[in-house]
Design an enzyme around this catalytic site. Sequence first.
Site, PDB file in Angstrom:
ATOM      1  N   CYS A   4       0.706  -1.151   0.017  1.00 38.83           N
ATOM      2  CA  CYS A   4      -0.099  -0.050   0.060  1.00 38.83           C
ATOM      3  C   CYS A   4       0.923   1.209  -0.173  1.00 38.83           C
ATOM      4  CB  CYS A   4      -1.022   0.149   1.284  1.00 38.83           C
ATOM      5  SG  CYS A   4      -1.868   1.497   1.434  1.00 38.83           S
ATOM      6  N   ASP A  30       0.341  16.639  -2.653  1.00 38.27           N
ATOM      7  CA  ASP A  30       0.097  15.629  -3.792  1.00 38.27           C
ATOM      8  C   ASP A  30       1.171  15.731  -4.834  1.00 38.27           C
ATOM      9  OD1 ASP A  30      -2.892  14.427  -4.514  1.00 38.27           O
ATOM     10  OD2 ASP A  30      -1.581  14.678  -5.940  1.00 38.27           O
ATOM     11  N   HIS A  46      -4.186   1.773   8.269  1.00 38.43           N
ATOM     12  CA  HIS A  46      -4.607   1.271   7.100  1.00 38.43           C
ATOM     13  C   HIS A  46      -6.165   1.112   7.082  1.00 38.43           C
ATOM     14  CE1 HIS A  46      -4.653  -0.047   2.886  1.00 38.43           C
ATOM     15  NE2 HIS A  46      -5.488  -0.767   3.344  1.00 38.43           N
ATOM     16  N   ASN A  87     -12.621  11.021  -1.913  1.00 40.77           N
ATOM     17  CA  ASN A  87     -13.086  10.024  -3.073  1.00 40.77           C
ATOM     18  C   ASN A  87     -13.243   8.754  -2.267  1.00 40.77           C
ATOM     19  OD1 ASN A  87     -12.992  11.989  -4.836  1.00 40.77           O
ATOM     20  ND2 ASN A  87     -10.751  11.654  -5.207  1.00 40.77           N
ATOM     21  N   THR A  95      -8.022   6.649  -6.424  1.00 42.55           N
ATOM     22  CA  THR A  95      -7.015   5.647  -7.142  1.00 42.55           C
ATOM     23  C   THR A  95      -5.841   5.093  -6.039  1.00 42.55           C
ATOM     24  OG1 THR A  95      -5.645   7.610  -7.275  1.00 42.55           O
ATOM     25  CG2 THR A  95      -6.833   6.979  -9.017  1.00 42.55           C
ATOM     26  N   HIS A  98      -6.264   3.717   0.293  1.00 46.16           N
ATOM     27  CA  HIS A  98      -5.954   3.824   1.662  1.00 46.16           C
ATOM     28  C   HIS A  98      -6.341   5.182   1.781  1.00 46.16           C
ATOM     29  CE1 HIS A  98      -2.717   3.932   5.201  1.00 46.16           C
ATOM     30  NE2 HIS A  98      -3.571   4.969   5.355  1.00 46.16           N
ATOM     31  N   HIS A 100      -7.843   8.922   2.509  1.00 50.96           N
ATOM     32  CA  HIS A 100      -6.940  10.182   2.719  1.00 50.96           C
ATOM     33  C   HIS A 100      -8.113  11.067   2.387  1.00 50.96           C
ATOM     34  CE1 HIS A 100      -6.786   8.434  -1.325  1.00 50.96           C
ATOM     35  NE2 HIS A 100      -6.686   9.632  -1.703  1.00 50.96           N
ATOM     36  N   HIS A 102      -8.365  14.956   0.663  1.00 48.75           N
ATOM     37  CA  HIS A 102      -7.602  16.051  -0.123  1.00 48.75           C
ATOM     38  C   HIS A 102      -8.147  17.288   0.420  1.00 48.75           C
ATOM     39  CE1 HIS A 102      -6.918  13.634  -3.726  1.00 48.75           C
ATOM     40  NE2 HIS A 102      -7.546  12.828  -2.925  1.00 48.75           N
TER      41      HIS A 102
END
Length: 114
Positions: A4, A30, A46, A87, A95, A98, A100, A102
Amino acid sequence: MENCLFCKIASGDEASEIVYKDDHFIAIKDINPQAPVHLLIIPKKHVGTLMEIEESDKDMMGSVFTVAKFLAEENDLEMSGFRLVLNCGMGAGQTVFHIHLHLLGGRPMKWPPG
Ligand code: AMP
Ligand code: ZN
């Protein structure tokens, strides 16, 4: 978790530009920024997607917003505004599996998002 990307970044096995760290989170820049400020707030634990969070993740998932607020302040985004995006699933454009958050800022944001 093995293989990962964000677990590897969190453990230091993979290089990244880390801008924040505490007991539960890291935040990184990013690699393909979509705004002048584009950070990813990543729990060290995770969790693949939002659909995998459990009751025991409640505190962690709540405190992600405190981290977002801190980073928004640190990047002078309080007045201009900023956007938080999570997302969930391929259909939403996730994509990296794991979880997250933004944090995007530094330019006007359009609505609805694409
Ligand atoms: P998402 O599409 O919501 O899963 O977001 C994954 C994000 O991770 C994308 O915006 C990618 O540009 C970003 N990303 C992928 N690999 C890296 C990396 N090695 N370092 C920093 N960001 C990355
Ligand atoms: Zn992971």
